[in-house]
Write a protein that holds these residues in place. Sequence first.
Motif, PDB file in Angstrom:
ATOM      1  N   HIS A   9      58.144  14.569  66.002  1.00  0.00           N
ATOM      2  CA  HIS A   9      57.997  14.497  64.554  1.00  0.00           C
ATOM      3  C   HIS A   9      59.240  15.049  63.876  1.00  0.00           C
ATOM      4  CE1 HIS A   9      53.819  13.268  64.404  1.00  0.00           C
ATOM      5  NE2 HIS A   9      53.598  14.067  65.430  1.00  0.00           N
ATOM      6  N   ASP A  34      56.222  20.523  62.325  1.00  0.00           N
ATOM      7  CA  ASP A  34      55.123  20.859  63.217  1.00  0.00           C
ATOM      8  C   ASP A  34      55.255  22.302  63.677  1.00  0.00           C
ATOM      9  OD1 ASP A  34      54.148  18.286  63.067  1.00  0.00           O
ATOM     10  OD2 ASP A  34      55.044  17.645  64.951  1.00  0.00           O
ATOM     11  N   LYS A  83      49.537  23.217  66.649  1.00  0.00           N
ATOM     12  CA  LYS A  83      48.541  22.294  66.111  1.00  0.00           C
ATOM     13  C   LYS A  83      48.510  22.291  64.584  1.00  0.00           C
ATOM     14  CE  LYS A  83      44.693  25.573  66.574  1.00  0.00           C
ATOM     15  NZ  LYS A  83      43.383  25.799  67.178  1.00  0.00           N
ATOM     16  N   HIS A 143      50.830  22.289  60.692  1.00  0.00           N
ATOM     17  CA  HIS A 143      52.061  21.934  59.989  1.00  0.00           C
ATOM     18  C   HIS A 143      52.406  23.126  59.115  1.00  0.00           C
ATOM     19  CE1 HIS A 143      51.083  17.378  60.287  1.00  0.00           C
ATOM     20  NE2 HIS A 143      51.743  17.803  61.335  1.00  0.00           N
ATOM     21  N   SER A 146      48.933  23.594  56.934  1.00  0.00           N
ATOM     22  CA  SER A 146      47.999  22.471  56.908  1.00  0.00           C
ATOM     23  C   SER A 146      47.662  22.101  58.346  1.00  0.00           C
ATOM     24  CB  SER A 146      48.586  21.277  56.152  1.00  0.00           C
ATOM     25  OG  SER A 146      49.809  20.864  56.719  1.00  0.00           O
ATOM     26  N   ASP A 147      46.597  21.321  58.492  1.00  0.00           N
ATOM     27  CA  ASP A 147      46.187  20.908  59.832  1.00  0.00           C
ATOM     28  C   ASP A 147      46.922  19.631  60.228  1.00  0.00           C
ATOM     29  OD1 ASP A 147      44.885  18.776  58.533  1.00  0.00           O
ATOM     30  OD2 ASP A 147      42.896  19.633  58.800  1.00  0.00           O
ATOM     31  N   ALA A 148      46.568  19.081  61.360  1.00  0.00           N
ATOM     32  CA  ALA A 148      47.249  17.883  61.874  1.00  0.00           C
ATOM     33  C   ALA A 148      47.088  16.678  60.952  1.00  0.00           C
ATOM     34  CB  ALA A 148      46.726  17.550  63.261  1.00  0.00           C
ATOM     35  N   ASP A 149      46.051  16.692  60.107  1.00  0.00           N
ATOM     36  CA  ASP A 149      45.825  15.602  59.153  1.00  0.00           C
ATOM     37  C   ASP A 149      46.427  15.908  57.788  1.00  0.00           C
ATOM     38  OD1 ASP A 149      44.384  14.053  61.003  1.00  0.00           O
ATOM     39  OD2 ASP A 149      42.555  15.209  60.585  1.00  0.00           O
ATOM     40  N   ASP A 150      47.272  16.947  57.717  1.00  0.00           N
ATOM     41  CA  ASP A 150      47.925  17.392  56.485  1.00  0.00           C
ATOM     42  C   ASP A 150      46.963  17.908  55.424  1.00  0.00           C
ATOM     43  OD1 ASP A 150      50.565  17.103  57.264  1.00  0.00           O
ATOM     44  OD2 ASP A 150      50.613  14.986  56.721  1.00  0.00           O
ATOM     45  N   LYS A 151      45.791  18.368  55.848  1.00  0.00           N
ATOM     46  CA  LYS A 151      44.849  18.988  54.912  1.00  0.00           C
ATOM     47  C   LYS A 151      45.144  20.485  54.892  1.00  0.00           C
ATOM     48  CE  LYS A 151      41.314  15.558  55.633  1.00  0.00           C
ATOM     49  NZ  LYS A 151      40.057  15.230  56.268  1.00  0.00           N
TER      50      LYS A 151
END
Length: 126
Positions: free
Chosen positions: A25, A38, A41, A43, A59-64
């Motif tokens: 990434h 990254d 696990k 961001h 944020s998490d892997a889903d950018d939340k």
Amino acid sequence: MSIHRLLTTLTLAVAIGLAAPVLAHEAAKGRNGGLRVDAGKYHAELVIDGSTSVAVFLSDADDKPIAATGFTANAILVIDGKSQRFPLAPADGGKLVGTAPAPVKAGVKGAVQLTAPDGTTAQAKF
């Protein structure tokens, strides 16, 4: 092993090795205007404004966005040609904040070492 099989295996190994950096990434612009990379696990988005204030949004892997409560972190940034280390602490939900010993300019290089509430560690390289 035949020479043909050996050459085929070597060629495949080199091709995979060259492709690996492409699959990594790349740094991207985050939702808060900083540089997002990254970190295990997670961001981590480094946000600076030219002052001594430093913020890292998680944020998490889903950018939340995720809550920074329970996280600890240390920033190690190269400021004015010197490696400077300082702590970051949870603030306002999903970010960690700290104060650098000198103003942090755009394009700063360094890393943020994160320790999650469960004790796992990760590193974000900027």
